[in-house]
Design a protein around this motif. Structure first.
Motif, PDB file in Angstrom:
ATOM      1  N   LEU A 193       0.933  -1.089   0.056  1.00 28.72           N
ATOM      2  CA  LEU A 193      -0.093   0.017   0.091  1.00 28.72           C
ATOM      3  C   LEU A 193       0.864   1.314  -0.069  1.00 28.72           C
ATOM      4  N   GLY A 194       1.990   1.213  -0.660  1.00 33.72           N
ATOM      5  CA  GLY A 194       2.791   2.462  -0.913  1.00 33.72           C
ATOM      6  C   GLY A 194       3.661   2.591   0.204  1.00 33.72           C
ATOM      7  N   GLN A 195       3.847   1.647   1.194  1.00 30.09           N
ATOM      8  CA  GLN A 195       4.917   1.925   2.403  1.00 30.09           C
ATOM      9  C   GLN A 195       5.530   0.492   2.752  1.00 30.09           C
ATOM     10  N   LYS A 196       6.558   0.569   3.451  1.00 29.80           N
ATOM     11  CA  LYS A 196       7.398  -0.770   3.926  1.00 29.80           C
ATOM     12  C   LYS A 196       6.448  -1.052   5.165  1.00 29.80           C
ATOM     13  N   ALA A 197       6.159  -2.331   5.103  1.00 29.86           N
ATOM     14  CA  ALA A 197       5.481  -3.318   6.068  1.00 29.86           C
ATOM     15  C   ALA A 197       6.544  -4.065   6.675  1.00 29.86           C
ATOM     16  N   TRP A 198       6.549  -4.468   7.983  1.00 32.69           N
ATOM     17  CA  TRP A 198       7.590  -5.161   8.547  1.00 32.69           C
ATOM     18  C   TRP A 198       6.708  -6.289   9.205  1.00 32.69           C
ATOM     19  N   PHE A 199       7.424  -7.654   9.097  1.00 32.30           N
ATOM     20  CA  PHE A 199       6.679  -8.908   9.814  1.00 32.30           C
ATOM     21  C   PHE A 199       7.934  -9.754  10.180  1.00 32.30           C
ATOM     22  N   ARG A 200       7.684 -10.280  11.538  1.00 30.58           N
ATOM     23  CA  ARG A 200       8.819 -11.119  11.929  1.00 30.58           C
ATOM     24  C   ARG A 200       9.112 -12.544  11.104  1.00 30.58           C
ATOM     25  N   ASN A 201      10.231 -12.587  10.772  1.00 30.74           N
ATOM     26  CA  ASN A 201      10.404 -13.857   9.682  1.00 30.74           C
ATOM     27  C   ASN A 201      11.823 -14.466  10.329  1.00 30.74           C
TER      28      ASN A 201
ATOM     29  N   THR B  26       2.102   7.370  -8.746  1.00 28.41           N
ATOM     30  CA  THR B  26       1.369   6.687  -9.911  1.00 28.41           C
ATOM     31  C   THR B  26       0.369   6.049  -9.382  1.00 28.41           C
ATOM     32  N   ARG B  27      -0.746   6.100 -10.279  1.00 25.61           N
ATOM     33  CA  ARG B  27      -2.160   5.668  -9.807  1.00 25.61           C
ATOM     34  C   ARG B  27      -2.347   4.198  -9.817  1.00 25.61           C
ATOM     35  N   VAL B  28      -3.085   3.525  -8.907  1.00 27.35           N
ATOM     36  CA  VAL B  28      -3.448   2.297  -9.025  1.00 27.35           C
ATOM     37  C   VAL B  28      -5.189   2.211  -9.186  1.00 27.35           C
TER      38      VAL B  28
ATOM     39  N   TYR C 190       6.365  -4.132  -6.723  1.00 29.08           N
ATOM     40  CA  TYR C 190       5.175  -4.627  -6.416  1.00 29.08           C
ATOM     41  C   TYR C 190       5.352  -5.986  -7.408  1.00 29.08           C
ATOM     42  N   THR C 191       4.916  -6.987  -6.721  1.00 24.86           N
ATOM     43  CA  THR C 191       4.800  -8.133  -7.652  1.00 24.86           C
ATOM     44  C   THR C 191       3.704  -8.046  -8.687  1.00 24.86           C
ATOM     45  N   VAL C 192       3.859  -8.977  -9.723  1.00 26.43           N
ATOM     46  CA  VAL C 192       2.812  -9.043 -10.896  1.00 26.43           C
ATOM     47  C   VAL C 192       2.389 -10.170 -11.062  1.00 26.43           C
ATOM     48  N   GLY C 193       0.930 -10.248 -11.015  1.00 27.27           N
ATOM     49  CA  GLY C 193       0.281 -11.735 -11.048  1.00 27.27           C
ATOM     50  C   GLY C 193      -0.031 -11.874 -12.482  1.00 27.27           C
ATOM     51  N   ASP C 194      -0.422 -10.961 -13.053  1.00 26.04           N
ATOM     52  CA  ASP C 194      -1.011 -10.982 -14.321  1.00 26.04           C
ATOM     53  C   ASP C 194      -0.995 -10.039 -15.351  1.00 26.04           C
TER      54      ASP C 194
ATOM     55  N   ILE D 121      -1.161  -6.242  -9.671  1.00 30.95           N
ATOM     56  CA  ILE D 121      -0.139  -6.265  -8.857  1.00 30.95           C
ATOM     57  C   ILE D 121      -0.840  -6.425  -7.415  1.00 30.95           C
ATOM     58  N   GLN D 122       0.032  -7.129  -6.503  1.00 35.42           N
ATOM     59  CA  GLN D 122      -0.340  -7.261  -5.165  1.00 35.42           C
ATOM     60  C   GLN D 122      -0.133  -5.825  -4.307  1.00 35.42           C
ATOM     61  N   LEU D 123      -1.034  -5.351  -4.449  1.00 36.65           N
ATOM     62  CA  LEU D 123      -0.670  -3.602  -3.561  1.00 36.65           C
ATOM     63  C   LEU D 123      -0.741  -3.964  -2.356  1.00 36.65           C
ATOM     64  N   GLY D 124      -1.724  -4.497  -1.749  1.00 40.14           N
ATOM     65  CA  GLY D 124      -1.819  -4.726  -0.188  1.00 40.14           C
ATOM     66  C   GLY D 124      -2.350  -6.321   0.089  1.00 40.14           C
ATOM     67  N   HIS D 125      -3.345  -6.299   1.042  1.00 41.19           N
ATOM     68  CA  HIS D 125      -4.078  -7.534   0.998  1.00 41.19           C
ATOM     69  C   HIS D 125      -4.644  -7.856  -0.261  1.00 41.19           C
ATOM     70  N   ARG D 126      -5.211  -6.819  -0.890  1.00 40.98           N
ATOM     71  CA  ARG D 126      -5.969  -6.998  -2.069  1.00 40.98           C
ATOM     72  C   ARG D 126      -5.258  -6.816  -3.321  1.00 40.98           C
ATOM     73  N   ILE D 127      -5.715  -7.312  -4.252  1.00 40.24           N
ATOM     74  CA  ILE D 127      -4.872  -7.090  -5.601  1.00 40.24           C
ATOM     75  C   ILE D 127      -5.343  -5.695  -6.366  1.00 40.24           C
ATOM     76  N   ALA D 128      -4.736  -5.127  -7.254  1.00 43.37           N
ATOM     77  CA  ALA D 128      -4.886  -3.846  -7.743  1.00 43.37           C
ATOM     78  C   ALA D 128      -4.554  -3.847  -9.447  1.00 43.37           C
ATOM     79  N   PHE D 129      -4.794  -2.881  -9.966  1.00 47.00           N
ATOM     80  CA  PHE D 129      -4.205  -2.914 -11.440  1.00 47.00           C
ATOM     81  C   PHE D 129      -3.384  -1.419 -11.496  1.00 47.00           C
ATOM     82  N   VAL D 130      -2.231  -1.606 -12.377  1.00 51.27           N
ATOM     83  CA  VAL D 130      -1.625  -0.309 -12.722  1.00 51.27           C
ATOM     84  C   VAL D 130      -1.499  -0.528 -14.265  1.00 51.27           C
ATOM     85  N   MET D 131      -1.545   0.806 -14.997  1.00 53.21           N
ATOM     86  CA  MET D 131      -1.238   0.846 -16.226  1.00 53.21           C
ATOM     87  C   MET D 131       0.092   0.347 -16.616  1.00 53.21           C
TER      88      MET D 131
END
Length: 658
Positions: A543-551, A573-575, A607-611, A640-650
């Motif tokens: 979602l446009g930010q760094k998100a940390w998780f313990r790994n 850049t718009r999504v 961001y990762t690209v799924g299609d 793209i995998q924007l956050g928990h949900r997918i989204a689209f970028v041109m």
């Protein structure tokens, strides 16, 4: 043998690491099964197999299932209160700005609708057989197992004309089928077939209350010959595409057999399915142009996604709801108790289920009987297996890659406009076991040896994050500890750091630990680009930010992954929540606005690209499919995998990194 179901015991055991904690926990649950099997003459493998299909050997702390079942043996007492309200019932299931659904009150149907019988009860009878009160069978796992064994033995005695109990598991097939409680003989046989599949493969799992239970494999076990047709025990292997493939190979015999059955349901030949059609008709006074509850197509539809939902209620009211033209629609419903499948809309037709018109036009929606906030209580193994079998078949038929970029939860579907983002649905929630689900489909969620991205992959049983909002107790609304498929995301690499924020979900307010709040969570199988690593912590772009998780390296909750990435070419850049074509492409239908969501991403983020797809829009403002219009443009989008949900970028706004 079904290769996606027959996981070797050794492999399954490897998925459940034995720790010091495991050695300290007494083997009481295993001993309970062994004692009950001896006492009532039930083969231990049969008793374990039946219990696994109903509960995965869990107790769920005495809470009832969606069907009213209790304990490891899933003994059914009564239908729980509450009517089913599939997620979209509370919102606009079409998700179409050009044709929004008019607001209507939620249907408060009786869960004991005349359209469906209540589930048959087994708990009272089982209690009488061992002289134990029903209340104890709900709360005492050992008593529950004894009662279940007694009930199985009574069924076996009835069907074997009083002969002494057999030690051959194959002789218990009819008793197992009856134990399912299914009225439909085909559904009962399917339940028994799955129990036998578990027995053949073996299983090992840690229960929700900490016990390790094992079922040794019986590889030579066969379904009795009289019960093999029309649901064959063996299927040919099906080869699925990788994430970037455009077509799937499948076994033509399986698809042909399914299409040639007397039932109109589209299912693999090895799955018992029912055709329960949804309404497709006009409603209202004369001149009213509205209709429901789905759109029929006259040409072949391209399917990109299969969307997993839960019903938030019981199965009993589903027949009445799906036949109401003023209600919403979805393609399939799967019953929890026995895995029975009902199809409502043809897969080439367009159901109103996702709350996003673009996703609806390119997806198949499957509802699963269950509740998001009940701690995974009773997303049963029978339901997981039927669903996995169905999705595997549908993915092969429609060329859908079996990965988390294309097999979506309803909670992964994006909002269509900034106004709709906050109200998008959250099912099936954090307790849906995605890793197990993909294992059953024969496509386990594995990472790569190296990669610039990571796949979220915690151990479901060991991963027990904090959630609120499940039940009300003196301590508040804390959810009971339970395995989960998600990890929390923080603003900094420490446990006490705030959760990352989601302006679309909460505006300027903080994210919460609610089981319904996906604003700061990543889910099993989702792939994210790595932003930074620091000690035991990993940061991803989210979602446009760094998100940390313990790994931590010794007990990781994510694995390295490979796949295409995209990085924005400019700041801001718009999504988008829909991949619609440019305005100039519309020549026969009203142009749809290219409305960006409230999120912005920029250079330095990845961001990762799924299609990758070309923008299109399907206009279906009439009952007759002959009046529908498809508009296809030239604008290319990356999913793209924007956050928990997918989204689209041109595509023109980002640089693709292979």
């Amino acid at each position: 043998m079904h290769f996606w179901l027959a996981w070797p015991l050794s492999l399954l055991a490897a998925l459940v690491p034995v720790t010091a904690h495991d050695r300290e926990v007494p083997a009481g649950r295993q001993a309970d099964f062994a004692a009950a099997a001896r006492e009532f003459g039930v083969p231990q493998s049969v008793l374990l197999g039946v219990a696994y299909l109903g509960s995965r050997w869990d107790t769920h702390a005495g809470r009832p299932s969606t069907a009213g079942g209790y304990g490891p043996m899933h003994l059914v007492d009564a239908v729980p209160a509450g009517a089913p309200t599939p997620g979209d019932a509370l919102g606009d299931a079409r998700g179409d700005d050009a044709r929004p659904m008019p607001p209507r009150p939620v249907h408060m149907l009786s869960p004991l609708s005349a359209a469906a019988k209540p589930p048959s009860t087994t708990l009272p009878e089982a209690g009488r057989l061992i002289g134990v009160a029903p209340a104890r069978l709900r709360d005492d796992p050992a008593a529950n197992i004894r009662a279940g064994a007694a009930l199985l033995a009574s069924y076996h005695a009835t069907q074997s004309a009083g002969r002494s109990a057999s030690s051959d598991p194959a002789d218990w097939y009819d008793a197992v089928a009856r134990f399912s409680g299914a009225d439909d003989p085909a559904a009962a046989r399917q339940f028994a077939d799955e129990v036998f599949a578990v027995i053949r493969a073996g299983m090992r799992r840690r229960t929700d209350d900490g016990y390790l239970v094992s079922l040794d494999p019986v590889p030579g076990l066969r379904v009795p010959r009289a019960h093999r047709e029309p649901y064959p025990e063996e299927d040919e292997d099906v080869v699925f595409p990788d994430s970037d493939d455009t077509a799937a190979l499948y076994d033509p015999a399986e698809v042909t057999a399914a299409s040639g059955r007397s039932s109109s349901a589209e299912c693999p030949a090895s799955l018992a399915c029912e055709w329960m059609p949804a309404a497709h008709e006009r409603f209202g006074k004369k001149g009213n142009k509205d209709y429901g509850n789905h759109d029929r197509l006259f040409k072949t539809r391209h399917v990109d996604y299969i969307v997993i939902h839960d019903t938030e209620g019981g199965y009993q009211g589903i027949p009445t709801m799906i036949r109401d033209p003023k209600y919403v629609s979805w393609h399939y419903t799967i019953r929890s108790r026995d895995g029975h499948v009902a199809q409502h809309v043809k897969t080439n037709d367009l159901a109103w289920h996702a709350g996003n018109w673009d996703v609806n036009t390119r997806s198949i929606g499957i509802e699963h009987e269950g509740y998001l906030a009940k701690g995974g209580a009773w997303y049963t193994e029978a339901m997981y297996r039927s669903s996995a079998r169905l999705v595997r078949y549908l993915a092969a038929k429609h060329g859908v890659p079996l990965d988390r970029a294309h097999i979506l939860g309803h909670d992964n579907v994006p909002g269509t406009t900034p106004k709709t983002v906050a109200g998008m649905h959250e099912d099936p929630g954090p307790y849906w076991d995605w890793a197990h689900y993909f294992e059953l489909m024969g496509r386990p969620l594995r990472g790569a040896r190296k990669g610039d991205s990571v796949m979220i992959r915690p151990s479901y049983d060991d991963n027990r994050p904090r959630f609120t909002g499940c039940v009300t107790t003196k301590a508040g609304k804390e959810c009971p500890p339970h395995g989960a498929s998600t990890v929390w995301l923080h603003t900094a690499p420490r446990e006490n750091a705030p959760l990352v924020s989601d302006i679309g979900k909460h505006g300027d307010k903080a994210s919460t630990y609610s089981v319904y709040d996906h604003a700061a969570r990543a889910s099993t199988g989702q792939r994210y680009a790595v932003a930074e690593r620091r000690d035991d912590w990993t940061a991803i772009w989210y979602l446009g930010q760094k998100a940390w998780f313990r790994n931590p390296a010794g007990r990781p909750v994510a694995v390295p992954a490979k796949g295409p990435l995209a990085t924005p070419l400019r700041a801001g850049t718009r999504v988008y929540g829909r991949a619609y074509p440019e305005r100039s492409a519309y020549t026969k239908a009203a142009a749809q606005p290219l409305t960006p969501l409230q999120y912005r991403i920029g250079p330095g983020q990845t961001y990762t690209v799924g299609d990758t797809i070309t923008g299109s829009h399907y206009s279906a403002g009439a009952l007759s499919p002959s009046r529908h219009v498809t508009t296809t443009g030239t604008t290319r989008y990356h999913q793209i995998q924007l956050g928990h949900r997918i989204a689209f970028v041109m595509a023109k706004d980002v640089r693709l990194i292979s």
